[in-house]
Design a protein around this motif. Structure first.
Motif, PDB file in Angstrom:
ATOM      1  N   PRO A 430       0.810  -1.224   0.000  1.00 42.41           N
ATOM      2  CA  PRO A 430       0.000   0.000   0.000  1.00 42.41           C
ATOM      3  C   PRO A 430       0.839   1.269   0.000  1.00 42.41           C
ATOM      4  N   LEU A 431       2.013   1.218   0.642  1.00 40.93           N
ATOM      5  CA  LEU A 431       2.899   2.383   0.649  1.00 40.93           C
ATOM      6  C   LEU A 431       3.355   2.718  -0.772  1.00 40.93           C
ATOM      7  N   ALA A 432       3.775   1.692  -1.511  1.00 42.19           N
ATOM      8  CA  ALA A 432       4.226   1.903  -2.884  1.00 42.19           C
ATOM      9  C   ALA A 432       3.095   2.434  -3.760  1.00 42.19           C
ATOM     10  N   MET A 433       1.880   1.920  -3.529  1.00 36.74           N
ATOM     11  CA  MET A 433       0.724   2.403  -4.293  1.00 36.74           C
ATOM     12  C   MET A 433       0.440   3.869  -3.994  1.00 36.74           C
ATOM     13  N   ASN A 434       0.550   4.262  -2.737  1.00 36.62           N
ATOM     14  CA  ASN A 434       0.211   5.623  -2.323  1.00 36.62           C
ATOM     15  C   ASN A 434       1.198   6.669  -2.830  1.00 36.62           C
ATOM     16  N   ILE A 435       2.491   6.324  -2.838  1.00 41.40           N
ATOM     17  CA  ILE A 435       3.477   7.338  -3.247  1.00 41.40           C
ATOM     18  C   ILE A 435       3.902   7.188  -4.706  1.00 41.40           C
ATOM     19  N   GLY A 436       3.341   6.197  -5.392  1.00 44.41           N
ATOM     20  CA  GLY A 436       3.579   6.067  -6.823  1.00 44.41           C
ATOM     21  C   GLY A 436       4.883   5.393  -7.206  1.00 44.41           C
ATOM     22  N   VAL A 437       5.348   4.448  -6.398  1.00 46.23           N
ATOM     23  CA  VAL A 437       6.568   3.694  -6.715  1.00 46.23           C
ATOM     24  C   VAL A 437       6.224   2.526  -7.629  1.00 46.23           C
ATOM     25  N   SER A 438       7.137   2.195  -8.535  1.00 43.60           N
ATOM     26  CA  SER A 438       6.949   1.010  -9.373  1.00 43.60           C
ATOM     27  C   SER A 438       6.782  -0.204  -8.466  1.00 43.60           C
ATOM     28  N   MET A 439       5.645  -0.883  -8.558  1.00 46.79           N
ATOM     29  CA  MET A 439       5.357  -1.992  -7.663  1.00 46.79           C
ATOM     30  C   MET A 439       6.353  -3.151  -7.825  1.00 46.79           C
ATOM     31  N   PRO A 440       6.657  -3.608  -9.047  1.00 49.99           N
ATOM     32  CA  PRO A 440       7.645  -4.685  -9.173  1.00 49.99           C
ATOM     33  C   PRO A 440       8.998  -4.315  -8.590  1.00 49.99           C
ATOM     34  N   LEU A 441       9.387  -3.040  -8.733  1.00 52.21           N
ATOM     35  CA  LEU A 441      10.675  -2.592  -8.212  1.00 52.21           C
ATOM     36  C   LEU A 441      10.668  -2.589  -6.682  1.00 52.21           C
ATOM     37  N   ALA A 442       9.584  -2.081  -6.074  1.00 51.21           N
ATOM     38  CA  ALA A 442       9.486  -2.017  -4.614  1.00 51.21           C
ATOM     39  C   ALA A 442       9.435  -3.416  -4.003  1.00 51.21           C
ATOM     40  N   VAL A 443       8.627  -4.280  -4.596  1.00 41.47           N
ATOM     41  CA  VAL A 443       8.510  -5.651  -4.073  1.00 41.47           C
ATOM     42  C   VAL A 443       9.819  -6.408  -4.296  1.00 41.47           C
ATOM     43  N   GLY A 444      10.456  -6.189  -5.452  1.00 40.06           N
ATOM     44  CA  GLY A 444      11.745  -6.815  -5.720  1.00 40.06           C
ATOM     45  C   GLY A 444      12.787  -6.413  -4.687  1.00 40.06           C
TER      46      GLY A 444
END
Length: 504
Positions: A430-444
């Motif tokens: 949810p943090l990555a979604m809220n601040i607009g981070v690339s989800m695959p990059l954040a999860v990776g």
């Protein structure tokens, strides 16, 4: 290492162990924790930076004493004192955590799978399969580098699970690398740095199934994409896993030199010292390290080595990457095989399994205490505090490198691997979604941090099981592997920094 050498080491440890000094040190730590407890907030969520005290104490204790079970126990007790109300019975709190840990499905699974894996390894040794494989492989791997490359390639083939990978490759390749006078630390490094990285780079593994389930359950799913499909999107961004796996053959071939602890290990062996560092026989599951003489059949056959391993991997895949079912199926096949060949009696078959389980007691004890320590950290809010503190300085560009750095540090301290993912991913997604981070990059970045932390943590399951299978003290294994892990981590951090700005 002979039985006489083992006894001599034990005698030296007893002679140099100062029980009174250790008791006084532990008493001072516990009393200080009780005093601190009177000044702490009632709610552990309000501890702030003080929640790091048990972790820092535990790490300091490990580096001073190199005694990991004691360090985990003292760290856990101090943490439970901190999160208990003044005057409450901390022993009950510790006992409840230990009991809940032992009753958890994860620990029950570990005891069944790892215990029986110890039995399988002992059976393969007794059947002569390991001996026959060693003779066959020694004719093809005539140098140390060749034998280590074989270990690396075997690790790539057995990609389905890191436990299966480390325990199988380590126990099977140790006799071969021993012939070339390879330090056990080197074999442990090759096995450990091939196991978990491969598991997050291949979509059909226990890691991919587990992580994919968490991703979807916490809201990251594109259309009707499956859990595995979502995990596949993170594979290109598991930078630490890619780099760690690539560095292994470079170290074997000498392109990346032996440094620090690994260099000293080679110097020890070159000077006529033992292949395994001092104290390794305590954790080793190899029969030769316990002075046991294996009754090898007159005509050892190599299929007694390969068929159990093929069944183990195949059955694990067939039962939806359920390693417990794979282990049980393998034991059934081995029973039929060995009885049909009249290699051993049914009574001896079960005696060998029990002996293998006994060899796994210390590794299992280490993992149980690591889970208790992790439970304490969860109660005290350690991982959550670290993540929440880091979010205050995150931007879409800096988030990936901060996620990797913070979670790598917390995973090094907690050593829980999958446990960290359970806590961190529901926050990161949810943090990555809220601040607009690339989800695959954040999860990776999160998944890579878990692999890195487990590699250099002295008591993580990956470290403990690899050490047991390779016959190498887990402190020395983690210590000698650490420089290569840090090199991979620095490269990964740079890549997350660069990709964070590019994909922001």
């Amino acid at each position: 290492m002979s039985l006489e050498q083992q006894n001599e080491i034990i005698k030296n440890e007893i002679a140099t162990f100062n029980a009174r000094k250790s008791l006084v040190s532990a008493a001072i730590i516990i009393i200080a924790a009780f005093i601190l407890n009177f000044f702490l907030p009632d709610d552990p969520a309000k501890f702030g930076v003080l929640c790091t005290i048990p972790a820092l104490l535990m790490i300091l204790y490990i580096f001073i004493t190199k005694r990991i079970i004691e360090a985990l126990t003292i760290g856990a007790v101090v943490g439970f004192i901190m999160c208990s109300k003044p005057g409450s019975n901390v022993m009950w709190t510790f006992s409840d955590s230990l009991l809940n840990t032992m009753m958890s499905e994860d620990i029950a699974w570990l005891i069944i799978v790892c215990g029986l894996m110890g039995g399988i390894i002992s059976l393969i040794e007794r059947s002569g399969g390991a001996y026959a494989f060693g003779v066959w492989a020694s004719k093809r791997a005539k140098t140390e580098k060749a034998s280590l490359i074989w270990a690396w390639l075997l690790g790539i083939v057995i990609f389905i699970d890191d436990y299966l990978n480390s325990m199988t490759v380590g126990s099977c390749m140790a006799p071969l690398t021993d012939k070339h006078r390879t330090p056990r630390e080197m074999l442990a490094y090759v096995c450990d740095s091939t196991a978990a990285p491969l598991c997050v780079l291949v979509p059909i593994t226990t890691w991919s199934a587990f992580c994919g389930r968490i991703l979807v359950k916490n809201g990251w799913q594109e259309g009707d994409a499956s859990e595995i499909a979502m995990f596949v999107k993170t594979i290109p961004f598991n930078f630490y896993a890619w780099i760690a796996a690539i560095i292994v053959p470079l170290v074997i071939m000498g392109v990346v030199p032996k440094i620090f602890g690994m260099k000293k290990a080679y110097q020890r062996v070159a000077e006529g010292g033992p292949l395994a560092p001092e104290g390794s026989e305590k954790i080793s599951i190899l029969a030769s390290d316990h002075g046991d003489e294996m009754n090898i059949p007159e005509k050892p056959r190599m299929f007694n080595f390969f068929i159990p391993i093929i069944v183990l991997v195949g059955a694990t895949i067939f039962f939806d990457t359920d390693m417990e079912m794979g282990v049980l199926a393998t034991l059934l096949v081995m029973f039929v095989m060995y009885m049909a060949q009249n290699i051993m009696s049914a009574a001896e078959f079960w005696d060998i399994i029990i002996k293998g389980i006994q060899n796994m007691i210390l590794p299992l004890m280490l993992m149980v205490m690591a889970f208790v320590f992790a439970d304490m950290n969860e109660q005290i809010g350690f991982t959550k505090w670290c993540i929440e503190s880091a979010t205050t300085i995150m931007t879409p560009a800096t988030a990936p490198m901060i996620i990797f750095l913070v979670l790598a540090c917390t995973e090094f301290i907690t050593g829980t691997n999958w446990g960290m993912y359970v806590i961190a991913l529901p926050i990161i997604i949810p943090l990555a979604m809220n601040i607009g981070v690339s989800m695959p990059l954040a999860v990776g970045a999160c998944i890579s941090a878990g692999v890195f932390g487990s590699h250099i943590c002295f008591y993580s399951d990956a470290t403990v099981l690899t050490s047991a299978a390779c016959g190498c003290d887990n402190f020395r294994h983690a210590f000698t592997q650490m420089p290569y892990g840090i090199i991979s981590a620095i490269c990964s951090f740079i890549l997350y920094a660069v990709m964070g700005f590019i994909m922001a």
